[in-house]
Motif scaffolding. Structure first.
Motif, PDB file in Angstrom:
ATOM      1  N   GLY A  30       0.817  -1.209   0.000  1.00 58.18           N
ATOM      2  CA  GLY A  30       0.000   0.000   0.000  1.00 58.18           C
ATOM      3  C   GLY A  30       0.845   1.251   0.000  1.00 58.18           C
ATOM      4  O   GLY A  30       1.977   1.249   0.479  1.00 58.18           O
ATOM      5  N   ARG A  31       0.313   2.333  -0.530  1.00 54.77           N
ATOM      6  CA  ARG A  31       1.049   3.578  -0.633  1.00 54.77           C
ATOM      7  C   ARG A  31       1.201   4.233   0.731  1.00 54.77           C
ATOM      8  O   ARG A  31       0.289   4.229   1.536  1.00 54.77           O
ATOM      9  N   ARG A  32       2.384   4.817   0.952  1.00 50.49           N
ATOM     10  CA  ARG A  32       2.614   5.504   2.215  1.00 50.49           C
ATOM     11  C   ARG A  32       1.957   6.877   2.190  1.00 50.49           C
ATOM     12  O   ARG A  32       1.456   7.335   1.181  1.00 50.49           O
ATOM     13  N   SER A  33       2.029   7.569   3.310  1.00 46.96           N
ATOM     14  CA  SER A  33       1.457   8.907   3.376  1.00 46.96           C
ATOM     15  C   SER A  33       2.253   9.855   2.493  1.00 46.96           C
ATOM     16  O   SER A  33       3.414   9.632   2.179  1.00 46.96           O
ATOM     17  N   GLU A  34       1.622  10.945   2.102  1.00 54.30           N
ATOM     18  CA  GLU A  34       2.274  11.915   1.231  1.00 54.30           C
ATOM     19  C   GLU A  34       3.417  12.646   1.937  1.00 54.30           C
ATOM     20  O   GLU A  34       4.395  13.037   1.309  1.00 54.30           O
ATOM     21  N   PHE A  35       3.317  12.854   3.242  1.00 50.74           N
ATOM     22  CA  PHE A  35       4.333  13.625   3.949  1.00 50.74           C
ATOM     23  C   PHE A  35       5.639  12.864   4.148  1.00 50.74           C
ATOM     24  O   PHE A  35       6.690  13.474   4.278  1.00 50.74           O
ATOM     25  N   LEU A  36       5.583  11.569   4.188  1.00 52.37           N
ATOM     26  CA  LEU A  36       6.755  10.783   4.551  1.00 52.37           C
ATOM     27  C   LEU A  36       7.778  10.777   3.424  1.00 52.37           C
ATOM     28  O   LEU A  36       7.481  10.384   2.295  1.00 52.37           O
ATOM     29  N   ILE A  37       8.990  11.220   3.716  1.00 55.58           N
ATOM     30  CA  ILE A  37      10.096  11.156   2.756  1.00 55.58           C
ATOM     31  C   ILE A  37      11.278  10.510   3.464  1.00 55.58           C
ATOM     32  O   ILE A  37      12.002  11.158   4.225  1.00 55.58           O
TER      33      ILE A  37
END
Length: 299
Positions: A126-133
């Protein structure tokens, strides 16, 4: 402080996504550590900077040292909340145990762990959150832990937020600051040799600001509140700037309002809701790394 009940934050710009998150993070810290101050957050229209409005009793002069002491105490506790390693690799059952332990009596830790848990991928994909880098050699929590561990040069939240401190080379950042992307086309040398310098505590505060942005499971994918995705386009992050001091719950409601993220929002409608400007940035992929672009005003 220009008055006993106003704390201005001149180092933070309203058009910088990292600075906006840092303002939210400091706001959440004040609300958690000193609830009696009834802290509110607003942005000065004349100076274009954020400020905290505080009720009586007035804020003590040691507030910045008190914040650092609190974070160091947490770091030295039974479970170091900043020593968990890469966020993307943390198991969900770890957060279940943390949130059901006695640590939940700390209002700051409760919101901190909830905000981190929202950055996890689905179990099994599943895709991670947008903020996480993060990446193989990049861990936001490791960066924070290293800063807190540096006893030779302790973090000075006040000088950083006032913009009077010296900027330091920073590592393991969240890359929410647009200046972290340096194009080779505009650089005299190789960008990898140009180390990004910053006020170090602002990256810590920005991570705390994620407590205002829940991550929700939809029918087909996970979605980070505050972001908007369009087909064949980069994800867009939008945030409002308001002039009237608001409480934490009021800020949380405003941040997630469709008005802020609607591509067709008008100046008239936003002004009617107390918002004088909306800033919008995009998260883009370059050279196998994610960055945030320089923000643009909606109006």
């Amino acid at each position: 402080m220009s008055t006993p009940n106003i704390l201005e934050l001149p180092a933070l710009r309203e058009d910088n996504p990292r600075d906006f998150l840092a303002a939210l993070g400091l706001f959440r810290l004040f609300d958690s550590l000193w609830p009696d101050l009834e802290t509110r957050l607003a942005w000065s229209e004349s100076k274009a900077l954020p400020y905290l409005q505080l009720s009586s009793p007035p804020l003590t002069s040691s507030w910045a040292k008190d914040i650092l002491a609190h974070l160091l105490k947490l770091r030295q506790g039974e479970t170091n909340p900043f020593g968990l390693g890469k966020i993307e690799a943390l198991p969900t059952d770890l957060f279940r145990s943390l949130l059901t332990s006695t640590l939940q009596n700390d209002p700051f830790l409760l919101r901190f762990y909830l905000s981190l848990a929202g950055q996890l991928s689905y179990e099994g994909g599943g895709r991670r959150s947008e903020f996480l880098i993060e990446s193989a050699n990049r861990s936001v929590l490791n960066g924070i832990d290293s800063l807190l561990a540096n006893q030779k040069k302790p973090i000075d939240f006040e000088k950083d937020l006032m913009g009077t401190n010296s900027k330091e080379i920073v590592n393991n950042t969240s890359r929410w600051h647009p200046d972290e992307y340096q194009s080779a086309a505009y650089a005299a040398g190789d960008p990898k040799d140009n180390k990004h310098r910053d006020f170090v505590s602002l990256n810590i505060l920005a991570l705390f600001g994620l407590a205002f942005y829940p991550v929700l499971d939809g029918a087909t994918r996970r979605a980070t509140c505050g972001f908007r995705r369009m087909p064949r386009q980069d994800a867009q992050y939008s945030w409002p700037i308001w002039n009237v001091p608001l409480k934490p719950d009021e800020v949380a409601s405003l941040l997630l309002s469709p008005l802020v993220h609607d591509a067709n929002s008008s100046r008239q409608s936003t002004r009617a809701h107390g918002v004088r400007q909306i800033w919008r940035t995009r998260k883009f992929l370059k050279d196998q790394n994610d960055y945030f672009a320089t923000a643009e005003p909606v109006f």
